[in-house]
Structure formats: structure tokens, C-alpha cells
Design a protein around this motif. Structure first.
Motif, PDB file in Angstrom:
ATOM      1  N   THR A  42       0.995  -1.122   0.006  1.00 48.60           N
ATOM      2  CA  THR A  42       0.295   0.156   0.095  1.00 48.60           C
ATOM      3  C   THR A  42       0.684   1.198   0.059  1.00 48.60           C
ATOM      4  O   THR A  42       2.155   1.271   0.787  1.00 48.60           O
ATOM      5  N   TYR A  43       0.325   2.102  -0.791  1.00 46.54           N
ATOM      6  CA  TYR A  43       1.170   3.586  -0.758  1.00 46.54           C
ATOM      7  C   TYR A  43       0.067   4.760  -0.811  1.00 46.54           C
ATOM      8  O   TYR A  43      -1.052   4.542  -1.376  1.00 46.54           O
ATOM      9  N   CYS A  44       0.884   5.844  -0.495  1.00 43.32           N
ATOM     10  CA  CYS A  44      -0.112   7.046  -0.583  1.00 43.32           C
ATOM     11  C   CYS A  44      -0.518   7.366  -2.237  1.00 43.32           C
ATOM     12  O   CYS A  44       0.357   7.001  -3.184  1.00 43.32           O
ATOM     13  N   LEU A  45      -1.454   8.033  -2.527  1.00 46.70           N
ATOM     14  CA  LEU A  45      -2.074   8.102  -3.895  1.00 46.70           C
ATOM     15  C   LEU A  45      -1.110   9.095  -4.519  1.00 46.70           C
ATOM     16  O   LEU A  45      -0.683   8.772  -5.607  1.00 46.70           O
ATOM     17  N   ASN A  46      -0.659  10.133  -3.847  1.00 45.39           N
ATOM     18  CA  ASN A  46       0.461  11.182  -4.455  1.00 45.39           C
ATOM     19  C   ASN A  46       1.633  10.379  -4.838  1.00 45.39           C
ATOM     20  O   ASN A  46       2.314  10.624  -5.891  1.00 45.39           O
ATOM     21  N   CYS A  47       1.963   9.560  -3.731  1.00 46.28           N
ATOM     22  CA  CYS A  47       3.405   8.961  -3.770  1.00 46.28           C
ATOM     23  C   CYS A  47       3.423   7.856  -4.966  1.00 46.28           C
ATOM     24  O   CYS A  47       4.326   7.769  -5.686  1.00 46.28           O
ATOM     25  N   ILE A  48       2.254   7.015  -5.226  1.00 45.99           N
ATOM     26  CA  ILE A  48       2.496   6.044  -6.413  1.00 45.99           C
ATOM     27  C   ILE A  48       2.081   6.779  -7.609  1.00 45.99           C
ATOM     28  O   ILE A  48       2.551   6.492  -8.693  1.00 45.99           O
ATOM     29  N   ARG A  49       1.303   7.897  -7.556  1.00 48.11           N
ATOM     30  CA  ARG A  49       1.187   8.671  -8.783  1.00 48.11           C
ATOM     31  C   ARG A  49       2.585   9.240  -9.430  1.00 48.11           C
ATOM     32  O   ARG A  49       2.782   9.020 -10.520  1.00 48.11           O
ATOM     33  N   GLU A  50       3.357   9.881  -8.510  1.00 46.32           N
ATOM     34  CA  GLU A  50       4.756  10.623  -8.667  1.00 46.32           C
ATOM     35  C   GLU A  50       5.616   9.312  -9.246  1.00 46.32           C
ATOM     36  O   GLU A  50       6.383   9.405 -10.119  1.00 46.32           O
ATOM     37  N   TYR A  51       5.669   8.073  -8.429  1.00 41.07           N
ATOM     38  CA  TYR A  51       6.425   6.764  -8.846  1.00 41.07           C
ATOM     39  C   TYR A  51       6.277   6.732 -10.023  1.00 41.07           C
ATOM     40  O   TYR A  51       6.866   6.194 -10.948  1.00 41.07           O
ATOM     41  N   THR A  52       4.850   6.410 -10.614  1.00 43.83           N
ATOM     42  CA  THR A  52       4.527   5.902 -11.861  1.00 43.83           C
ATOM     43  C   THR A  52       4.743   6.851 -12.900  1.00 43.83           C
ATOM     44  O   THR A  52       5.142   6.359 -14.209  1.00 43.83           O
TER      45      THR A  52
END
Length: 645
Positions: A42-52
Motif C-alpha cells: 500500500t502507498y499514498c495516492l500522490n506517492c504512487i502517482r509520482e512514482y508511476t
């Protein structure tokens, strides 16, 4: 129809989260809009958005923790499944006791909270909320009811996509999907169907057994971590014990052997310094894998134990596959260990001072490394030598080619990112303690750092000397090879070529070999984890290893002769680098191979040879992920992955 991964009824879980699961692994803060991936991380929405945005390719990306391949939904990462378990736990901890209902005005006490609407609801309003078309599939967390583990109950309903208002309550055995009552009596009338709750209970039994198998793996990781900790303590105790034995024995001998005692103690420290560095690398690797597996297992447990009937039925195959992979995951191989003993002398009649003290006996299990070619690419269409490769921390490397002013940046896969034209011809590239590039210009007799427009601003100049190889020590000092001729073929016996140590502001701290006796032509230099200075001397045809104090430690002049040859081949050392385990890697242009040495200078073997397609290696570097970069004389670069046991 895509079914949610996460439970719609979360219960029986304590609110007191472990450190690994209560925080996002990317930002290390409490979760904000938590999104769960198919691998249960599980990750924060903003974190996984920036990562992708930086790492996705063809609408797919690898999980940052376990590298499981995930597909980005058509609507973007916003459509990834919300981790309602984490949202429920956060809501329970943030809502004040006896909070009023935020919908009605009669002062009723809030009984539930809608995780989507983020509103507190009384009992009557919560019933109405789940009947309304716009909110009937929302998730409500109980603010008053608690399971035996101390967490509020979360409820939601799953509805048929064909019959929008009908709840999924049956399971079609033939089609293996949840269905509503109208589907049961129409489309699936001739199919065998059962109550969804009965089928979900059956699947839970199967997945619970598989979950137990996965849970058995985690203690093995913890066991390896405990082994590392115990061995670390053991090493420190053994080091102190060995040094004490050495000192006790030398106290009985004459003052003239004090210097030999000091050298032997330094050897003990040297061995343990390298061993502790290797241990740290292993500890970090196991710790990362343990954290990844622990969080994965935690999320899997929530889905299996607390998932809704529809969730369990929808995701049976995916859950089973993931849990089976987790249960069969390989744990690290047994650790390679160092064993040392001090053997005191039993006679005072020994012919030499060294024999009067005793001897250190060192036994280390053989080093096992598997080398896999990762990529091979050309910097350009020329046949110029790759004079320097400087890896970064992002899987890229700066490359200098043919002693020109061109500077190239490549991904390790061989994809060119960009190029710069520097204001000076470049011989070697390194990174200082602040990760700024620092370069030597053999032709212009200066060392500089790129400023605006990549013009090379002077950092240090050496009148009468040509700077060649550069490296930065663990303390941030800068080591530079200096030669009185531009090429080693022009070396003269009167030359006093040397290696200098500079502070990060360019002040000369120490000179090595200034009398001309230590080196002939120091071409490239590397700093080892124990502080040793490793120099490839192309004129001397050897690798010279010097202690930080300036004392010569050893010289390596090539691998031992093959049994079927009368004498060994010529050794032509060029590029040199060291890894975090204390190994030394040398590019040998004569035998077209990469030599691997112990930190003591002992030959361990040739990692890559001409038989593997390597030709004319000139420069060599290793990045923090154990990728070995080799620059060759024909503008080619080869990248190898080193897999240590």
C-alpha cells in the motif's frame, strides 16, 4: 467486471499498527488516500502517482518494494483500489468520542462514519445512506462496535453490474462469478448456484491454509537478521579478544618488535573492517526483503481474513497465486564467514622478530559470485576508447570518450539520455561527497567541476603535472593521480609521479610516492572500504595498494601462471574500482579481462574474459546496485550484474 481487492468488511484487527504497515514506504509518513496494489503493498495516492510518472512503461509499473508488475487502470492511478482497512483505522483514531451526526439536526450520536463521504452518521442516517443510489456501495466504519481485536466493523454492499440495484448474493459454480437473484433466475437459470456466503466460507478455508504457508516464511527472514546481529556482536568481541592476545604476547618481547606488533594489529582491524562492510551490505539487503515481505504478508492477511464474500470470490485465483508465490519465496543463502586465530610463539629462539610474536591465521569461505551480462552498447560510431565511466545513484552513468570534450549520460540499459560539450578535454570523471561531478583534464593539466553551461571551473591545478585518475574516499577527500608526462610511454626514471589527497575545498592533505619510489606511472586510483588506496600503474604493470598512512601494503602483478604455460601473460592494468565488500576490480587490456582481487591484493579470479565477448577493457566502475560497467577501446560499454551468494 473488475472486483475490488480489499475487504468491504474489515474487522478483528487492532488499531495499533506496526511501523512497517502504518506508514507509506515511499514518503515514510502516515498514509494519505492509501491505494493497495495487487501484491498487497500500500502507498499514498500522490506517492504512487509520482512514482508511476517516472517508472511506468506501457501502462505498467513495478511495485517499489517487491517489483511485482502492476497495470495502471484506464482512468489512471486514481482508480487503484482504496485500502479501506487503513482508512478505517485512521478514521477510528481521529473521530472524537460521542461525536454528533453530521446529517440530521436532532443531536443524535454518530454510530458510523462513511469513508467515501468522510461524514459521521447516526444509525438511521447510516441506513438511509446505504439505500440511496448514489451511496449504497460506500464503506461505513462503526464508531461504537468493536470486534474482539478492538477495531470497528466496516460494512459495504456489492451490486450487480447488469442489474444495478440488486445485491450480489449468489455464486454461479459454472461461471465462477458472484451473481444477483435476477441473474440466477434468468441468465444463469440452468447453472448450479449456491449462496455466496457459503462459497466464500469454502474459499476462506483454502486461502487460510495457504496464508499459513506464507506466514511460515517470515520467521526465516527474522532468523537471518538475528544471525547477522549475533555475528556482528561476535565479530566485535573476537576483534577485541584477538588484539588483546596480540598485545599481551608482545609485552613480553623487546621494544624492537613493537612495530611488528602494530602492523599485525592493523591487519586484524583491516580484516574486520572489510568484514563489517560486507556484513552491512548483507544486513541492508535482508532488511529490505524482510520489510517488503512483512508488509505484503500483513495486507494479504487482511484480505483473506476480513475480505467480503464478493471480494474473496472475485479474487480467488489472484490471491491463491500470490500466496503460493510468497510461501515458496527463497530466503538468502548462508552467510560467508571470516575465521581468524592468533597463534602465539612458544619459543624465544626464533630467527626473526616476526616469529617471536606469533602468526595470524585467516580462513574465509570462498567468494561465490555469478556474473550476468546485463547490456552492451556503443557510445557513438567511433572507435575511441571509453576513458572513464562514472555511475550515479539513479541507474545511469556519465561516460567520457576518447579524451575529447564530449560527456555522455546513459541508462545502464544502453539508452542515451543526453550529452554535453565541456570546455576542456576530459580524461576521467568522478563524483565528490556532495555528488557533484569532478573531472580531470590531462591535456589542460587541471581538475575542475562543471559550472553553468557545463564549462569546467578550475578546482585544482598542478603545474608540471598531468592529472589522470580521480576517486573520492568515504571521508570525502579527493585522490588524484599526477604524472609528469601526458602518456605512460613517455615516462622517465627521473620522474616523480605521485598520488595526492585533497580536502573537499582543494587543500593538499598528503602526497603518496612523492619521492618517485612508490609508483612509476599512476594511471587510475580507487579507495577501498578499509581506507586502502588502490592504484593501477600502467608503466609498472601492477596494481599498487597503499595504506591511508602512506605505507606500502602489497603489489599485484597479474594472475598466477596457468599450469599449462611456462610463464604468465603480460599484465596491462588500466581502470580500477572497489565495491562495498572490499573487492578490487581491475581492467586488464592485455588479456581482455576483468580481474577480481581480495582487499589484500590476492587474486580471486577473472570475472569476465575474452571468451565472454570482452575486448580491450580500459575503464571499469561499479554502482551501488552491484552493476559492473566496463568501458572498452572501441567506444563500447558492457554492463554486468554481479549476483553474490
Amino acid at each position: 467486471m473488475t472486483a475490488p481487492l480489499l475487504s468491504s468488511r474489515l474487522a478483528n484487527k487492532t488499531l495499533k499498527e506496526s511501523q512497517e504497515t502504518a506508514r507509506c514506504s515511499l514518503c515514510l509518513n502516515s498514509f494519505t488516500s492509501p491505494k493497495i496494489l495487487p501484491c498487497f503493498h500500500t502507498y499514498c495516492l500522490n506517492c504512487i502517482r509520482e512514482y508511476t510518472e517516472s517508472n511506468a512503461h506501457n501502462q505498467k509499473f513495478a511495485c517499489p518494494l517487491c517489483a511485482f508488475e502492476c497495470v495502471i487502470p484506464p482512468g489512471g492511478v486514481n482508480e487503484l483500489q482504496t485500502n479501506f482497512y487503513i482508512k478505517a483505522a485512521q478514521t477510528k483514531s481521529s473521530v472524537a468520542a460521542n461525536s454528533p451526526c453530521q446529517i440530521c439536526d436532532d443531536g443524535s450520536r454518530a454510530e458510523k462514519n462513511c469513508l467515501e463521504c468522510e461524514q459521521n452518521l447516526c444509525q438511521n442516517c447510516s441506513r438511509s445512506h446505504l439505500k440511496m443510489k448514489s451511496s449504497r456501495d460506500h464503506h461505513l466504519v462503526s464508531l461504537t462496535e468493536r470486534s474482539h481485536a478492538g477495531e470497528g466493523q466496516v460494512t459495504s454492499k456489492s451490486f450487480c453490474e447488469k442489474h444495478k440495484g440488486d445485491e450480489l448474493s449468489f455464486y454461479c459454480r459454472k461461471c465462477s462469478i458472484p451473481i444477483c437473484l435476477r441473474c440466477k433466475v434468468t441468465t444463469h437459470e440452468q447453472h448450479t448456484s449456491e449462496d455466496l456466503s457459503d462459497v466464500a466460507a469454502e474459499i476462506r478455508v483454502l486461502l487460510t491454509d495457504m496464508l499459513k504457508g506464507a506466514q511460515n516464511v517470515l520467521p526465516k527472514f527474522h532468523g537471518h537478521l538475528n544471525d547477522v546481529t549475533f555475528y556482528s556482536d561476535h565479530l566485535e568481541k573476537e576483534r577485541d579478544k584477538l588484539k588483546a592476545e596480540i598485545v599481551e604476547q608482545t609485552m613480553k618481547l623487546h621494544e624492537t618488535i613493537d612495530d611488528l606488533s602494530r602492523k599485525m594489529s592493523e591487519d586484524v582491524d583491516d580484516e574486520f573492517c572489510v568484514e563489517m562492510a560486507r556484513l552491512g551490505t548483507r544486513r541492508d539487503m535482508i532488511s529490505d526483503k524482510t520489510t517488503s515481505f512483512s508488509t505484503q504478508l500483513h495486507s494479504a492477511n487482511q484480505v483473506v481474513c476480513f475480505g467480503s464474500d464478493a471480494d474473496i470470490a472475485w479474487n480467488r485465483d489472484n490471491l491463491a497465486e500470490q500466496l503460493q508465490n510468497m510461501a515458496s519465496m527463497r530466503t538468502p543463502a548462508d552467510m560467508i564467514r571470516l575465521r581468524m586465530d592468533f597463534v602465539p610463539s612458544t619459543s624465544m629462539d626464533s630467527p626473526s622478530f616476526s616469529e617471536l610474536i606469533g602468526a595470524l591465521k585467516k580462513i574465509r569461505d570462498p567468494t561465490d559470485v555469478k556474473v550476468e551480462e546485463y547490456s552492451s552498447f556503443s557510445v557513438d560510431n567511433s572507435f575511441k576508447a571509453v576513458s572513464s565511466v562514472c555511475p550515479t545513484d539513479e541507474g545511469t552513468a556519465w561516460i567520457a570518450l576518447g579524451w575529447t570534450a564530449d560527456l555522455h549520460l546513459f541508462y545502464r540499459q544502453g539508452i542515451k539520455i543526453k550529452a554535453h560539450v565541456v570546455s576542456r578535454t576530459i580524461d576521467f570523471i568522478a563524483r565528490d561527497a556532495e555528488n557533484h561531478l569532478i573531472m580531470s583534464s590531462n591535456e589542460q593539466k587541471m581538475v575542475g567541476k562543471p559550472g553553468p553551461g557545463f564549462n569546467l571551473d578550475s578546482f585544482a591545478s598542478f603545474p608540471g603535472y598531468h592529472p589522470r585518475g580521480i576517486t573520492v574516499t568515504q571521508d570525502g577527500d579527493i585522490l588524484i593521480c599526477l604524472a609528469q608526462s601526458a602518456a605512460f610511454q613517455d615516462y622517465r626514471a627521473s620522474h616523480k609521479n605521485k598520488v595526492v589527497r585533497l580536502s573537499d575545498n582543494g587543500k593538499v592533505l598528503m602526497e603518496y610516492g612523492a619521492d618517485g619510489k612508490l609508483f612509476m606511472y599512476p594511471l587510475r586510483v580507487a579507495a577501498n572500504v578499509n581506507g586502502d588506496i588502490c592504484v593501477s600503474d600502467s608503466r609498472k604493470q601492477s596494481v599498487v595498494i597503499v595504506k591511508a598512512s602512506g605505507e606500502l601494503k602489497t603489489e599485484y602483478s597479474g594472475s598466477p601462471a596457468d599450469e599449462q604455460r611456462e610463464q604468465k601473460t603480460v599484465f596491462d592494468p588500466r581502470g580500477i574500482t572497489c565495491d562495498a565488500r572490499g573487492h578490487i576490480f581491475v581492467a586488464d587490456g592485455a588479456s581482455h579481462s576483468i580481474h577480481m582481487l581480495e582487499h589484500t591484493g590476492m587474486f580471486l579470479g577473472k570475472l569476465v574474459t575474452e571468451a565472454n565477448g570482452l575486448y580491450g577493457p580500459y575503464s571499469v566502475a561499479i554502482d551501488k546496485e552491484d552493476f559492473l560497467w566496463v568501458g572498452c577501446r572501441d567506444a563500447n560499454v558492457k554492463v554486468y550484474k554481479l549476483n553474490w551468494s
